[in-house]
Design a protein around this motif. Structure first.
Motif, short mmCIF file in Angstrom:
data_model
loop_
_atom_site.label_atom_id
_atom_site.label_comp_id
_atom_site.label_asym_id
_atom_site.label_seq_id
_atom_site.Cartn_x
_atom_site.Cartn_y
_atom_site.Cartn_z
N ASP A 1 5.33 24.14 68.29
CA ASP A 1 5.16 24.08 66.82
C ASP A 1 5.79 22.80 66.26
O ASP A 1 6.62 22.85 65.35
CB ASP A 1 5.75 25.32 66.15
N SER B 1 6.20 32.75 69.19
CA SER B 1 5.01 31.91 69.09
C SER B 1 4.25 31.95 70.41
O SER B 1 3.04 31.81 70.43
CB SER B 1 5.40 30.45 68.83
N ARG C 1 11.36 32.22 69.41
CA ARG C 1 10.02 31.66 69.58
C ARG C 1 9.35 31.98 70.92
O ARG C 1 8.15 31.80 71.05
CB ARG C 1 10.11 30.13 69.48
N THR D 1 -2.56 27.28 69.27
CA THR D 1 -2.00 28.59 68.89
C THR D 1 -3.02 29.69 69.21
O THR D 1 -4.22 29.49 69.01
CB THR D 1 -1.66 28.59 67.38
#
Lengths: 224, 407
Positions: free
Chosen positions: A65, A161, A84, A30
């Motif tokens: 994720d 994300s 996302r 991440t």
């Protein structure tokens, strides 16, 4: 976090098909800024397309994720992309009939963000990419660099994300290209969004925290 | 947002949108003009027929319709006045006209010809007086010697206005009776066969000739033809409640109206087929436009899907574009249609004689709210149906493949 296990992609062509990606294994943490490097036809765009669920892999698994996204239904894929994943395209791909403001607002409509929240967020994003003054301009009234900034703001609309940028500087001049990369890098650091950027420009690779090099659909070098 | 996007997209390629709107609008105008022309033709034919021949509603003694042809005087309404007074008070009834028909011989000295005579009350028959096309002379003035002769019959007898004739028939009980008469006028209707054998005379003269005080039928004339069923029902209830010995029939159920009713159905079917042809032509044009819009925007559809737009939303976008085109085309088409209908109606369309008729007439374009609604709805349906296939095509595109069109 993005996890790719034993990923391959074969396009049907003739009896054997064309292998675009071969046994790719990759983990991206991440907030990482990863440059996917390689010559034209090395499989950079295909890799980004598979991570963005725009294309399905022939074999292997892609997880974002912890969720496997490689075998989702059409609606689930749309839902995933809206929430996302943010795309930044080489050709900007703004919707020509919408203003800069509306282009940034569009993805928020898809996930039914309340109007007041939408308004604040669009202005904030346009401010961050330095285009607040141009919010009511149509794409045709903006320069290439400005269009790409709007596209970056749009990619960040639903706080994704991961941002997948496929050669985002290919259609702008060098100075603007540097500005675009610096903007993406700043947003990556500020917002903590994972950034995967396909490029064959060595100066852009230097900006990335990690460089993954592809050749003929295989990872041949990983700076990590 | 999809709504906004669809609305803006239709103005993207203005010349193509203009051509599509022209196709939809033209379809809408064509439906209105063709439908308005047929409505007017039907209206004129039926209204003329009702006014000059048959009335809106007819009342007979029970049994007349079944056996009256053989025994016309066995089923007379002997005292029509009380019933007429009651019916007169029903809403939408303008007036009632008793009539008495019989067959006879009309002689002008040299020539004697069979004729169908109809006794009418000139004092009340205002619709008949207004609708009758007098070839020569004037309408009946109520004098018991004055008669009107159909123009075909007058021609056959070489008789003209002012000529003295003799009308011969059997009385109610079978005796031979004759009456001197003077031709007050000659008339023409839309029915040549009728004009070739008809005469009209005052009811009192017919009653004297037949030696009866009764009538065969009472015609009910209304303020609007559209009220026929409603008033027929009211008269039927009145007759039933009072246990009277009468039949009540709306004009379209009568044997005499068979030709007109069939002609109306014929015209309506023609219009139905015409609508189908217009539908197909317009749909082909809209399908073409929508297909072009999909082909031109494959890259954009890829972008929409990459952003998270579902396939259903992509389909909705293109269907909405079709819907907007239909709305705009329908509105513009209806507006232009009404303006054209007004202009054409003001000028009039000179028409030749209808089959079986000797009279020319002037057609107009009727502006009917129901027809306007049909034209508007047709435009919407044409545009919607035409957009479904291209919209499905757009929704089935592969995102990655579509995105490559941006490069």
């Amino acid at each position: 976090m993005i996890k790719i296990k034993n990923l391959s992609k074969i396009y049907p062509l003739g009896a054997l098909g064309v292998s675009a990606l071969k046994n790719i294994n990759l983990t991206v943490a991440t907030s990482q800024f990863v440059a996917i490097a390689g010559a034209s036809g090395s499989g950079k765009s295909t890799l980004l397309n598979v991570i963005g669920s725009v294309e399905q892999p022939t074999t292997g698994i892609v997880q974002i994720d912890e969720k496997d996204i490689s075998r989702l239904s059409n609606d689930d894929v749309a839902h995933l992309r809206a929430r996302r994943i943010g795309f930044v395209f080489q050709t900007f791909n703004l919707l020509p009939t919408l203003t800069a403001y509306e282009n940034v607002e569009f993805p928020m409509h898809l996930i039914h963000t309340p109007a007041a929240e939408r308004h604040d967020r669009v202005l904030s994003l346009l401010n961050q990419v330095g285009l607040e003054r141009f919010s009511h301009h149509k794409p045709s009234q903006l320069s290439g660099g400005q269009r790409q900034r709007v596209a970056i703001a749009r990619a960040l609309a639903n706080s994704p994300s991961v941002i997948l940028a496929d050669e985002p500087t290919a259609n702008v001049d060098r100075t603007t290209g540097i500005e675009i990369i610096q903007l993406l890098k700043a947003l990556n650091q500020k917002m903590g969004v994972t950034l995967l950027l396909a490029t064959h420009d060595p100066s852009i690779m230097q900006q990335a925290g990690r460089v993954v090099e592809l050749l003929d659909g295989q990872i041949v070098k990983d700076s990590q | 947002m999809i709504f906004k996007l669809a609305l803006r997209n239709i103005f993207r390629n203005r010349s193509r949108t203009a051509i599509t709107l022209l196709a939809i609008g033209s379809g809408c105008v064509a439906i209105q003009l063709a439908g308005g022309f047929i409505e007017d033709t039907i209206h004129q034919a039926s209204e003329n027929f009702i006014r000059e021949r048959i009335g809106h509603i007819r009342i007979y003694r029970k049994g007349f319709l079944e056996k009256g042809l053989l025994h016309p005087f066995d089923y007379l309404i002997e005292d029509p006045l009380p019933l007429m007074t009651q019916i007169k008070s029903i809403a939408h009834v303008r007036y009632l006209a008793p009539r008495l028909a019989f067959s006879g011989l009309l002689s002008s000295g040299d020539t004697t010809t069979a004729c169908l005579a109809e006794g009418i009350d000139p004092a009340v028959e205002t619709e008949l007086k207004a609708a009758t096309h007098m070839e020569a002379g004037t309408f009946l003035d109520g004098q018991d010697v004055h008669i009107l002769v159909g123009k075909g019959l007058a021609k056959a007898m070489a008789a003209s206005v002012g000529d003295a004739v003799v009308l011969v028939t059997n009385t109610r009980r079978g005796a031979l009776n004759a009456s001197d008469a003077v031709i007050q006028g000659t008339f023409g209707t839309l029915d040549k066969a009728f004009d070739d054998q008809a005469i009209r005379l005052p009811l009192s003269m017919a009653q004297k000739l037949l030696r009866t005080g009764g009538v065969q039928t009472i015609l009910v004339f209304l303020d609007q033809t559209g009220r026929t069923d409603e008033v027929t029902q009211a008269i039927g209830e009145l007759i039933q409640n009072q246990h009277l010995d009468y039949d009540v029939k709306p004009w379209y159920s009568l044997e005499e109206a068979d030709y007109v009713v069939k002609a109306i159905r014929f015209y309506q079917r023609i219009f139905f087929v015409l609508k189908g042809i217009i539908f197909i032509v317009v749909m082909l044009s809209v399908v073409n436009t929508m297909n072009m819009a999909v082909l031109e925007r494959i890259g954009e559809i890829g972008t929409l899907m990459a952003l998270g737009t579902t396939r259903q939303q992509v389909m909705r976008l293109f269907v909405l574009e079709g819907l907007f085109l239909g709305l705009l085309g329908g509105f513009a088409g209806c507006l232009v249609g009404v303006i054209l209908a007004c202009i054409i109606t003001k000028i009039g369309i000179p028409m030749p004689e209808a089959p079986g008729s000797t009279a020319t007439w002037v057609a107009h374009i009727a502006i009917v709210p129901g027809l306007l609604a049909t034209a508007f709805m047709s435009a919407m349906i044409m545009a919607l149906v035409s957009s479904v296939f291209p919209a499905m095509k757009a929704a089935q595109l592969e995102t990655a493949e579509a995105l490559r069109h941006n490069l």
